[in-house]
Design an enzyme around this catalytic site. Sequence first.
Site, PDB file in Angstrom:
ATOM      1  CB  SER A  89      -0.965   0.010   1.192  1.00 40.38           C
ATOM      2  OG  SER A  89      -2.022  -0.889   0.961  1.00 40.38           O
ATOM      3  CE  LYS A 131      -3.729   0.840  -0.990  1.00 32.99           C
ATOM      4  NZ  LYS A 131      -4.457   0.488   0.242  1.00 32.99           N
ATOM      5  CE1 TYR A 139      -4.143  -0.902  -5.068  1.00 29.85           C
ATOM      6  CE2 TYR A 139      -4.874  -3.184  -4.924  1.00 29.85           C
ATOM      7  CZ  TYR A 139      -4.555  -1.983  -4.316  1.00 29.85           C
ATOM      8  OH  TYR A 139      -4.646  -1.861  -2.946  1.00 29.85           O
ATOM      9  CE1 TYR A 191      -3.910   0.276   4.464  1.00 32.29           C
ATOM     10  CE2 TYR A 191      -2.621  -0.690   6.227  1.00 32.29           C
ATOM     11  CZ  TYR A 191      -2.849  -0.488   4.888  1.00 32.29           C
ATOM     12  OH  TYR A 191      -2.003  -1.044   3.972  1.00 32.29           O
ATOM     13  CB  VAL A 196      -0.162  -5.887   4.307  1.00 31.31           C
ATOM     14  CG1 VAL A 196      -1.405  -5.181   4.819  1.00 31.31           C
ATOM     15  CG2 VAL A 196      -0.258  -6.171   2.818  1.00 31.31           C
TER      16      VAL A 196
END
Length: 305
Positions: free
Chosen positions: A61, A64, A189, A241, A259
């Site tokens: 992530s 992102k 992705y 998160y 993660v």
Amino acid sequence: MNKLLETIIENNREWTQKGKVATYIPELSKANPNHLGIAVYTIDNEEFCAGDCNVKFTIQSISKVIALMLALLDNGKEIVFSKVDMEPTADTFNSISSLETRNPNKPLNPMINSGAIVTSSLINGKNGSEVIERLLKFTRKITNNPDIDINYNVYKSEKETGHRNRALAYYMKSIGIIEGDVEEVLDVYFKQCSIEATCKDIAKIGAMLANDGILPWNGERVIPRQVARIVKTIMLTCGMYDASGEFAVKIGVPGKSGVGGGILVAVPSRMGIGVFGPALDSKGNSIAGWKVLEDISKELDLSIL
């Protein structure tokens, strides 16, 4: 600084025993839960590191952040935030429910999976291959590492098991948020999440953001100051998160976790920090990495809040 970092790493190694590596992507379950490393890269072009700072991991992530920068460069903030919102969430990073119950029902922010899939769909390219090549080229530039590449074993593992992400993407296609071919968007992705890096690499990304879009090692501006500001703000409010508020209180700087065990931090006008510890807490953040960042934030008075 190196001695301080070594002390902080050793003081927090015990925390690696209190988390668990990610298993929902089978390839990630092979990570060594005892790994723990940190790298610091200052805007004055100084680098320090300790622990397992040369161990490669998939950024997951953290990608992102990179995708958001490219989407903003390609489209501008009005178009990007017409497709994805900029609000924090109390839901998990792969939640579907918030998409269905909100009005307008667009993803809450670019740092959760649904929002990140939309962000990736907004990156310019005539096909998925061109988009991922642009992502890789940009990542190599902002890490000053031409060897950055995709871990294809992790990519295949993600593609084979990414059913929740597939559900999110097809739902967003059905309500008009995603345009184009869904499987091609998902392939981008899954590949961007499988980009492999070290603490040193992500610390350099953090340093570029801390330096308002300028690469500290050569003075080149790679993103406008406005884009750097937007990205750091989203990281601060949404990057960890549903633990983003706690991270802001306890550490007080823009951060983004993955993660794979990495955490990218940008300390405005000072430095970038990269930490790595694949043992995760219940919310998907590196449990020991978080503790390392708490300690360094206190020692160096890093909080911007």
